[in-house]
Design a protein around this motif. Structure first.
Motif, short mmCIF file in Angstrom:
data_model
loop_
_atom_site.label_atom_id
_atom_site.label_comp_id
_atom_site.label_asym_id
_atom_site.label_seq_id
_atom_site.Cartn_x
_atom_site.Cartn_y
_atom_site.Cartn_z
N GLY A 1 0.85 -1.19 0.00
CA GLY A 1 0.00 0.00 0.00
C GLY A 1 0.88 1.24 0.00
N TYR A 2 0.53 2.27 0.77
CA TYR A 2 1.36 3.46 0.88
C TYR A 2 2.47 3.21 1.90
CZ TYR A 2 -1.89 6.29 -1.85
OH TYR A 2 -2.64 6.81 -2.88
N PHE A 3 3.68 3.64 1.57
CA PHE A 3 4.83 3.45 2.47
C PHE A 3 5.84 4.58 2.25
CE2 PHE A 3 5.64 1.10 -1.42
CZ PHE A 3 6.92 1.52 -1.78
N LEU A 4 6.73 4.74 3.25
CA LEU A 4 7.83 5.70 3.17
C LEU A 4 9.10 4.95 2.76
CD1 LEU A 4 7.17 7.41 6.61
CD2 LEU A 4 6.51 8.31 4.40
N GLN B 1 21.20 4.34 4.43
CA GLN B 1 21.90 5.10 5.47
C GLN B 1 20.93 5.92 6.31
OE1 GLN B 1 24.93 7.65 3.90
NE2 GLN B 1 25.61 8.38 5.92
N GLN B 2 19.95 6.54 5.67
CA GLN B 2 18.96 7.33 6.41
C GLN B 2 18.01 6.43 7.18
OE1 GLN B 2 19.16 10.55 6.60
NE2 GLN B 2 20.82 10.73 5.11
N GLY B 3 17.73 5.25 6.64
CA GLY B 3 16.82 4.32 7.29
C GLY B 3 17.33 3.83 8.62
N GLU B 4 18.65 3.70 8.73
CA GLU B 4 19.22 3.23 9.99
C GLU B 4 18.87 4.19 11.12
OE1 GLU B 4 20.59 0.45 10.54
OE2 GLU B 4 20.75 -0.28 8.47
N ARG B 5 18.77 5.45 10.84
CA ARG B 5 18.42 6.43 11.87
C ARG B 5 16.96 6.29 12.31
NH1 ARG B 5 18.04 11.01 9.63
NH2 ARG B 5 18.03 12.21 11.57
N ARG C 1 9.05 -1.70 7.76
CA ARG C 1 8.26 -2.67 7.03
C ARG C 1 9.11 -3.59 6.16
NH1 ARG C 1 2.93 -1.35 6.14
NH2 ARG C 1 2.84 -3.50 5.31
N GLN C 2 10.15 -3.03 5.54
CA GLN C 2 10.90 -3.84 4.57
C GLN C 2 12.28 -3.24 4.36
OE1 GLN C 2 9.20 -3.93 0.58
NE2 GLN C 2 9.53 -6.14 0.43
N THR C 3 13.27 -4.13 4.19
CA THR C 3 14.63 -3.68 3.90
C THR C 3 15.01 -4.15 2.51
OG1 THR C 3 15.27 -3.76 6.22
CG2 THR C 3 17.05 -3.78 4.60
N MET D 1 15.29 1.38 2.63
CA MET D 1 14.44 0.82 3.68
C MET D 1 13.05 1.46 3.57
SD MET D 1 17.06 0.71 6.92
CE MET D 1 15.92 -0.22 7.96
N ARG D 2 12.03 0.65 3.90
CA ARG D 2 10.65 1.11 3.77
C ARG D 2 9.98 1.11 5.14
NH1 ARG D 2 9.06 -2.19 -1.83
NH2 ARG D 2 10.23 -0.78 -3.22
N PHE D 3 9.19 2.16 5.38
CA PHE D 3 8.54 2.34 6.67
C PHE D 3 7.07 2.74 6.44
CE2 PHE D 3 12.99 3.16 7.22
CZ PHE D 3 13.30 2.65 8.47
#
Length: 401
Positions: A135-138, A143-147, A160-162, A167-169
């Motif tokens: 669906g909708y995700f960020l 590198q930014q996802g680790e933060r 949600r997913q790597t 990376m997805r959030f």
């Protein structure tokens, strides 16, 4: 418009055109607008006849609250059916505006949400995307996802997913938005239908007043139409009383006259005296003449003048004195009813029998040829018998044969 004096005096009322719609409640709104405009115009009149003053009072009885609420709620351009939606005006209800924004401006809403999350994550590389699986995700770079998976941002962003390089959030707000976008159209229509039901209830509560207003508008409308005809076509005010008088001078057939004027011709007026001004010397008129001489026009012309006079209208004549007519009978034209086993002659005789059985001394009777479809002398005998019965037995003094 209103009438006064023997001839006519008119006040012209002009109401701006109103766009109509199949949505029933819009008719109430438009009617209220027209009623308000007419009421203001009538208030400016120096004096009104009793009938028009009563109509003015009915227009003023409803008040302005319902009209104001309908104006505030309903759009100017309305759909044909309420199930189509879009009939509630923008900014009428915040909840409805939000549902419409999600339905119609989902990209703008998502863009504003993306800007909000980019500021929270302190990165311009954050993007909101969509697929059928998540669906909708960020999505942000690795590198930014680790933060984002570390506090305090982990309380807002849910991993949600790597991917190999990203990376997805998701967030509770984004999940909510997705659900709202999916159901925004249904929600917007549901809210509109609730508003429609509420407005309908308001109209029903004011039902008796709306009915009185509609009756007043109908009265004014009929009066306006008749006054306009009288003014444009040089009609005159008839004298209608309880005598048996039927005296018309300079009578004209209104429809034939209007058709002739379109071709630049004029109608030759005529007179009809079936009874004098006191109702005495009542008689039956026997109209004869060659084909296309105007016999049927003459008969129908006087019937139309009688009907117009009885309904309170001016009439197409120089003068007219017509007593009250309780019924108008006509035996006009030739037609059969073969499906019911009735020939032209049978239909004619059935109609004639109905007239002879139901006409009274106050009736106006038109019989445009009877006895057709049989021999000459049989036809004459039928016509003579019918005329004699009306004259001597029924004592009808207002008939054309």
């Amino acid at each position: 418009f209103f009438f006064s004096s023997r001839r006519r005096h008119t006040r012209y009322i002009s109401v701006t055109g109103v766009q109509t719609c199949a949505l029933p409640i819009s008719a109430v709104r438009d009617g209220l607008r027209i009623a308000d405009a007419v009421k203001i115009l009538l208030q400016s009149a120096p004096s009104l006849p009793l009938l028009m003053a009563g109509a003015q009072a009915d227009l003023a009885a409803l008040g302005a609250e319902l009209e104001a609420e309908l104006d505030r709620a309903l759009s100017e351009d309305l759909p044909l059916q309420r199930r189509d939606g879009g009939f509630v005006r923008a900014h009428y209800l915040v909840e409805l505006d939000h549902a419409r924004a999600l339905r119609d401006e989902s990209r703008r809403v998502i863009a504003s949400l993306q800007a909000k999350y980019s500021e929270l994550a302190q990165t311009r590389q954050l993007k909101i995307k969509h697929n059928h699986f998540l669906g909708y995700f960020l999505e942000v770079p690795q590198q930014q996802g680790e933060r984002l998976v570390r506090p305090p941002l982990s309380e807002i962003f849910i991993h949600r997913q790597t991917m190999a390089d990203a990376m997805r959030f998701s967030t509770p707000e984004l999940g909510e938005l997705e659900s709202k976008i999916a159901s925004a159209a249904d929600q917007a229509l549901s809210i509109e239908l609730q508003i429609f039901d509420r407005l309908t209830d308001l109209c029903l509560k004011s039902g008796p007043l709306i009915k009185s207003m509609a009756g007043a508008l109908a009265l004014i409308d009929v009066t306006v139409s008749l006054a306009e005809l009288a003014n444009q076509r040089d009609w005159t005010r008839p004298q209608v009383d309880h005598t048996r008088a039927f005296h018309i001078e300079g009578g004209r057939h209104p429809v034939v006259e209007a058709a002739l004027k379109q071709t630049g011709q004029s109608f030759v007026s005529n007179r009809c005296v079936l009874a004098d001004d006191l109702g005495a010397a009542a008689q039956i008129a026997l109209v004869t003449g060659p084909n296309m001489a105007g016999k049927s026009t003459y008969l129908r012309q006087n019937a139309l003048i009688a009907i117009l006079a009885q309904m309170g209208s001016f009439v197409p004549a120089q003068s007219a004195h017509i007593g009250i007519v309780d019924r108008l009978f006509s035996r006009v034209g030739a037609a059969d009813d073969l499906a019911r086993g009735r020939s032209t002659f049978m239909v004619e005789m059935t109609e004639t029998a109905n007239i002879l059985n139901n006409a009274t001394a106050q009736s106006l009777v038109l019989m445009d040829e009877i006895g057709r479809g049989t021999s000459t002398f049989d036809g004459l005998s039928l016509a003579f018998a019918a005329a004699a019965h009306m004259a001597h037995t029924l004592k009808i003094g207002r008939a054309h044969v």
